[in-house]
Design a protein around this motif. Structure first.
Motif, short mmCIF file in Angstrom:
data_model
loop_
_atom_site.label_atom_id
_atom_site.label_comp_id
_atom_site.label_asym_id
_atom_site.label_seq_id
_atom_site.Cartn_x
_atom_site.Cartn_y
_atom_site.Cartn_z
N VAL A 51 36.83 64.49 98.67
CA VAL A 51 36.35 63.08 98.35
C VAL A 51 35.08 63.23 98.54
O VAL A 51 34.28 63.85 99.32
N PRO A 58 38.32 60.14 95.24
CA PRO A 58 39.11 61.35 95.50
C PRO A 58 39.18 62.23 94.09
O PRO A 58 39.07 61.71 92.99
N TYR A 60 41.30 65.46 92.73
CA TYR A 60 42.55 66.82 92.91
C TYR A 60 42.50 67.72 91.81
O TYR A 60 42.20 67.58 90.83
N SER A 71 42.13 60.86 101.87
CA SER A 71 41.50 59.73 101.93
C SER A 71 40.48 59.89 103.08
O SER A 71 40.61 60.97 103.76
#
Length: 117
Positions: A51, A58, A60, A71
């Protein structure tokens, strides 16, 4: 200098959920991003998600798709959470958080996640 501490690991049954927490202390202004990694038995450490601290955006990696959510507290680089849903036995391993500039400069000691079938 930044000190990171992970928590929230433990033993769960397959299908369960966990929320891991990464708390940073020290020179928080130096942190640009915080990431979650894991090392599964017999495998190299892999990145799950990260993040961007200033915006909370964010990102991934393949390992983090669908079942993982990263988060952070709005507007703050700490704490950073990793929600893991529908845990599987193959998720068993040590989960680490890291902070970077954006190079991954600081690492926590890790928290063990064990998933039983």
């Amino acid at each position: 200098q930044v000190h990171l501490v992970e928590s929230g690991g433990g033993s769960v049954k397959a299908g369960g959920s966990l929320t891991l927490t990464c708390v940073a202390e020290g020179d928080l202004d130096a942190i640009r991003q915080v990431g979650w990694f894991r090392q599964l038995p017999g495998h190299e450490r892999e990145q799950i998600a990260r993040v961007w601290s200033r915006t909370g955006t964010p990102y991934y990696d393949d390992a983090g798709l669908s079942r993982f959510t990263i988060s952070q507290t709005e507007g703050a680089p700490t704490p950073v959470y990793l929600d893991i849903k529908n845990l599987r036995p193959e998720d068993t391993g040590v989960y680490y958080c890291a902070a970077g500039t954006p190079i991954w400069t600081w690492w926590g000691q890790g928290t063990q996640v064990t998933v039983s079938s």
